[in-house]
Design an enzyme around this catalytic site. Structure first.
Site, mmCIF file in Angstrom:
data_model
loop_
_atom_site.group_PDB
_atom_site.id
_atom_site.type_symbol
_atom_site.label_atom_id
_atom_site.label_comp_id
_atom_site.label_asym_id
_atom_site.label_seq_id
_atom_site.Cartn_x
_atom_site.Cartn_y
_atom_site.Cartn_z
ATOM 1 N N HIS A 341 0.844 -1.208 0.000
ATOM 2 C CA HIS A 341 0.000 0.000 0.000
ATOM 3 C C HIS A 341 0.880 1.259 0.000
ATOM 4 O O HIS A 341 0.718 2.149 -0.841
ATOM 5 C CB HIS A 341 -0.913 -0.037 1.231
ATOM 6 C CG HIS A 341 -1.783 1.164 1.409
ATOM 7 N ND1 HIS A 341 -3.143 1.135 1.265
ATOM 8 C CD2 HIS A 341 -1.494 2.450 1.721
ATOM 9 C CE1 HIS A 341 -3.646 2.331 1.472
ATOM 10 N NE2 HIS A 341 -2.658 3.160 1.767
ATOM 11 N N GLU A 342 1.819 1.318 0.932
ATOM 12 C CA GLU A 342 2.662 2.525 1.034
ATOM 13 C C GLU A 342 3.548 2.681 -0.194
ATOM 14 O O GLU A 342 3.822 3.798 -0.641
ATOM 15 C CB GLU A 342 3.516 2.483 2.301
ATOM 16 C CG GLU A 342 2.731 2.327 3.604
ATOM 17 C CD GLU A 342 1.622 3.339 3.768
ATOM 18 O OE1 GLU A 342 1.667 4.411 3.143
ATOM 19 O OE2 GLU A 342 0.669 3.050 4.524
HETATM 20 ZN ZN LIG Z 1 -2.534 5.207 2.157
#
Ligand SMILES: [Zn+2]
Length: 887
Positions: A341-342
């Site tokens: 995600h990051e």
């Molecule tokens: Zn995020």
């Protein structure tokens, strides 16, 4: 940013209000000029040079920030964002023809601080003309103890107590470390330097450019100049660190931990090595910075798990490090997914950034969607696509109440920004993107994303820029569908009114309504809904427009609508169609089984059909079902169990049913890992022990207690440790609880310590829950563990936790991040089933919340009213079903 994982949250399960009308998105070209802002537009920053000297022991720092600015219209003041900074001096100089700078007037300028609006204004006493200037501020500021601005995290290692410093700037907290234009549309390069004590390291977005050692052993560390970027993505960390590195597609990736814990970052590092090349390829643009670190902070936050600072992701340790002593298989998978995600944000969010927070959803929904996609590609054995239904359900849960809001929401205040981080932004965002990708096809979607990234790199965008790029790539319109699902709130309901078999095809009639749990009679909104259906043959697609559609699908088998579960809507079947699906349930694909079960259970609770329909499906789940289907089954069983709180006879009935449904799978798996078993078996084992333990299943509670008393190796270390201790804690007596408390107190490893303090609150016995709450207000758990302890109590005893937090409001608020302040107390109450809590929350909101920030309270109230309504209106039918099953 990644919010806390779904499994361990409650505080963040609700938020936001945004009743303000949503404006139509503006084209990118003038987005920056038209976004709402507190800052005048006559001046813009071009470049920052920031020097920070921390005084960690005293939680203060001094700073010097020099900003090259362009004045576009003559003005006699310049206003910047600043929060809790004490200005010593400000000056302005102009550029000469030859590039030298020349001070204007006296060195010291008056700085007027507006604390409420978080701004500082420098007055010049006369007008300055358009041109380039250099603005300089000398100031001091506060090092916070919660994650906002520059903040400290304390921990112990072998050599004693330690303090490390980190920054957290999203959404509007860069202004707590330096004065400036703290809005995402202002992209500039940054030159950052920091004075680091002897024996410590510093990490920034970019690699170190140089280091100047001082006489006292401290060093001034300068980082290389960043590309043009938004203020909320700047990062700094200072402490005693380990850094392990590897190379992925020519980029240096690293994991930074407190000293001694480096190897615990190995799993995350390997994940980054897998993910980075995959993203390079997917986005069609190489990762743009020279390095990418992921920096672990000890402790936890009530608000978030990780943050996508460009080139220097920050993650709390529990979502980054793998400690073989305690890390569960589910957590290992989550570490990968949060990393993914990051890392997706490094392109989508950092390289291309939303112009204003109205489009936060695109940032977060996309990163969530991308993380699932990358995980499915790189770890298909975890079956992450089946997990997407959990996200869809979390979103529908909020989106089907009157307190919901559109995905795209107009944000004007600091408070509204922090409230925007909710399940609508993340999970509905992901669900809508999943649906649209499926609608245009995987390849066209990827081409559109590549074109969007290439066109807007180092720039700012609005949502429609993405829709435009996808439409061009796909050669078909999607903007109307996208607008229906992002500019208006709520959940479509697709009624399958009839299905007739003729000539080997099934002719079906669909009608669109709206799924609402608290306003079943409301006039439905209209959506363009992409629908896929299958009846044993090839699936067929249609777009439901104007409220109805007809569709012919191949085959005459059981009819599945929302086949593949990529649609964001609920499906309500005519009873004979559902009966046929129930009969054939074991033969459906796991994805459709999970979706069908979720839909029909919730449709029953909301009164669209009898709750018996969902219970019949639970009964139809086979013992050897897919692990994620058993997980969903377990969550429905515990929901039913909790509806009977205070009714031991019916609790026992559900307990026995759950033992019959879930017990065989646990017996099959056993309590110990088998060599070479699938990863998801390990996840399921923990889930079954946890859920059965939470229902005080006698066998599970006894086995957990036996292992705890015997100091069994599985309790001392390993992937089941937290699960078993959870079952022990939940069913604990006073002596057992005390033993756990001593374990927590004496634990040195901050990861384990945090986990143990969380468990101490998750206790069924009310007297022990009270002791846990009292413990939270002592110095013993430590600042970041204390709020976790209170939240844990609220999982089991929401009313108790809320009343306690209200009685000690000032002290409790001191334990919570500023960004969580408006949602923490309402979050504690949200699991309550007591109608009296509604009044308490209203009273709380009136006394302590502004009209703009009371969204969290309104949502908690809606959730409680819904639970009360379900108990009053649906429980009798559930009870009849259970009693008939027994006989
Ligand atoms: Zn995020």
């Amino acid at each position: 940013m990644r919010r806390l994982p779904l499994v361990s949250v409650l505080a963040i399960a609700l938020a936001s209000c945004a009743t303000a009308p949503t404006p139509a998105p503006t084209p990118a070209a003038d987005a920056a000029a038209r976004v709402p802002s507190q800052l005048p537009r006559h001046t813009r920053p071009l470049h920052y040079t920031i020097a920070i000297v921390p005084d960690a022991a005293n939680l203060r720092f001094t700073g010097t920030t020099t900003i090259e600015v362009q004045v576009l219209e003559a003005t006699d003041t310049i206003t910047v964002n600043a929060a809790e900074l004490d200005f010593r001096e400000a000056s302005i100089a102009s550029y000469m023809e030859d590039g030298r700078i020349s001070p204007i007037g006296s060195a010291t300028r008056e700085v007027r601080v507006d604390a409420e609006n978080q701004t500082a204004t420098v007055g010049f006493g006369h007008r300055i003309e358009p041109g380039r200037y250099r603005l300089r501020f000398d100031y001091s500021g506060k090092i916070n103890t919660q994650a906002a601005g520059l903040f400290a995290l304390d921990y112990h290692d072998e050599s004693g107590p330690k303090r490390a410093l980190f920054t957290q700037f999203e959404a509007p907290d860069a202004r707590r470390m330096f004065p400036g234009w703290d809005e995402p549309a202002f992209r500039t390069p940054y030159d950052l330097s920091v004075t680091v004590p002897a024996g410590q390291q510093a990490i920034g977005n970019m690699p170190e450019a140089g280091r100047e050692v001082q006489a006292d052993g401290s060093a001034i560390v300068r980082f290389r100049t960043t590309p043009a970027m938004s203020s909320y993505l700047l990062f700094l960390a200072v402490g005693e660190f380990d850094r392990i590195t590897a190379t992925a597609a020519g980029t240096e990736v690293g994991v930074v931990t407190r000293r001694g814990a480096g190897e615990q970052g190995r799993w995350a590092l390997q994940s980054q090595v897998q993910i980075l090349p995959w993203y390079n390829q997917y986005f069609g643009t190489r990762y743009p910075l020279p390095k990418l670190d992921n920096v672990a902070g000890p402790g936890t936050s009530q608000f978030f798990g990780a943050m996508e600072n460009w080139g220097a992701i920050f993650s709390f340790e529990n979502i980054l490090l793998v400690d073989p002593a305690i890390t569960t298989e589910a957590r290992r998978q989550q570490i990968f997914e949060v990393d993914a995600h990051e890392m997706a944000h490094q392109w989508f969010g950092d390289l291309v950034t939303m112009a204003w927070w109205d489009d936060l959803w695109l940032n977060e929904g996309f990163a969530s969607w991308m993380a699932t996609k990358a995980t499915a590609a790189l770890h298909p054995e975890w079956e992450p696509l089946l997990g997407r239904i959990d996200g869809r359900e979390a979103a529908i849960n909020l989106d089907s109440l009157a307190t919901t809001h559109p995905v795209v929401q107009h944000v004007t205040t600091v408070e509204q920004i922090s409230q925007a981080f909710d399940s609508i932004t993340y999970e509905k965002g992901e669900a809508v993107i999943t649906m649209l990708e499926d609608y245009v096809g995987e390849a066209a979607w990827r081409s559109g994303v590549r074109a969007y990234i290439a066109r807007h790199r180092l720039g700012n965008t609005v949502t429609d820029d993405l829709w435009g790029a996808i439409e061009t790539a796909a050669g078909r319109p999607i903007t109307q569908i996208a607008h229906d699902f992002t500019l208006q709130p709520g959940v479509p309901l697709i009624r399958v009114e009839s299905a007739q078999c003729a000539g080997g095809r099934t002719q079906i009639a669909l009608r669109q309504g709206e799924f609402s749990r608290d306003r079943p009679d409301k006039q439905p909104l209209g959506w363009h809904v992409p629908v896929i259906a299958a009846a044993g043959g090839a699936p067929a697609r249609t777009l439901v427009e104007g409220g109805a559609a007809r569709l012919a699908v191949a085959g005459c088998g059981p009819l599945v609508v929302n086949y593949g579960q990529t649609g964001y809507y609920r499906t309500l079947y005519a009873p004979p169609l559902l009966a046929r699906l129930t009969e054939n349930f074991a033969r459906l694909r796991p994805l459709d089984q999970i979706g069908l079960l979720a839909d029909n259970w919730e449709l029953g609770l909301a009164g669209y059909q009898s709750p018996a329909a969902g219970l019949d499906l639970v009964e139809a789940v086979p013992a050897d079902a897919n692990s994620r289907l058993l997980t969903r089954t377990a969550s429905i069983l515990i929901q039913v169990y909790r509806m009977y709180e205070g009714d031991p006879a019916h609790e026992a009935m559900v307990r026995r049913w759950a033992a019959a449904k879930l017990g065989p799978a646990l017996r099959q798996l056993g309590w110990s890992a088998r060599p070479g078993e699938p990863a998801n078996d390990a996840v399921l084992r923990a889930t079954l022990i946890e859920r059965l333990g939470d229902m005080s299943n006698p066998e599970v509670a006894a086995e957990a207690a036996r292992r705890f008393a015997a100091n069994d190796p599985s309790v001392v270390a390993g992937p089941l440790r937290e699960t078993i201790l959870g079952a022990v804690a939940y069913n604990a007596d006073a002596a057992t609880w005390e033993r756990l408390r001593v374990m927590a107190r004496d634990e040195r490893n901050p990861l384990v310590k945090g986990q143990l303090y969380g468990l101490l609150g998750f206790v069924r016995d009310e007297a022990l829950a009270r002791r846990a709450l009292d413990l939270a207000l002592t110095d013993e758990p430590g600042a970041t563990n204390a709020s976790r302890l209170i939240s844990a109590v609220a999982n089991v005893h929401p009313d108790l936790a809320f009343d306690f937090a209200l009685a000690h409001r000032e002290r409790v608020m001191g334990l919570v991040d500023a960004s969580s302040s408006s949602r923490f107390l309402p979050g504690l109450a949200t699991r309550s089933s007591d109608p009296a809590m509604v009044e308490k929350l209203r009273d709380y909101a009136t006394r302590y919340m502004t009209p703009q920030s009371r969204g969290a309270a309104d949502r908690a109230i809606a959730a409680i009213e819904d639970r009360v309504r379900v108990r009053t209106q649906r429980l009798p039918a559930i009870t009849r079903w259970l009693e008939a099953r027994r006989s």
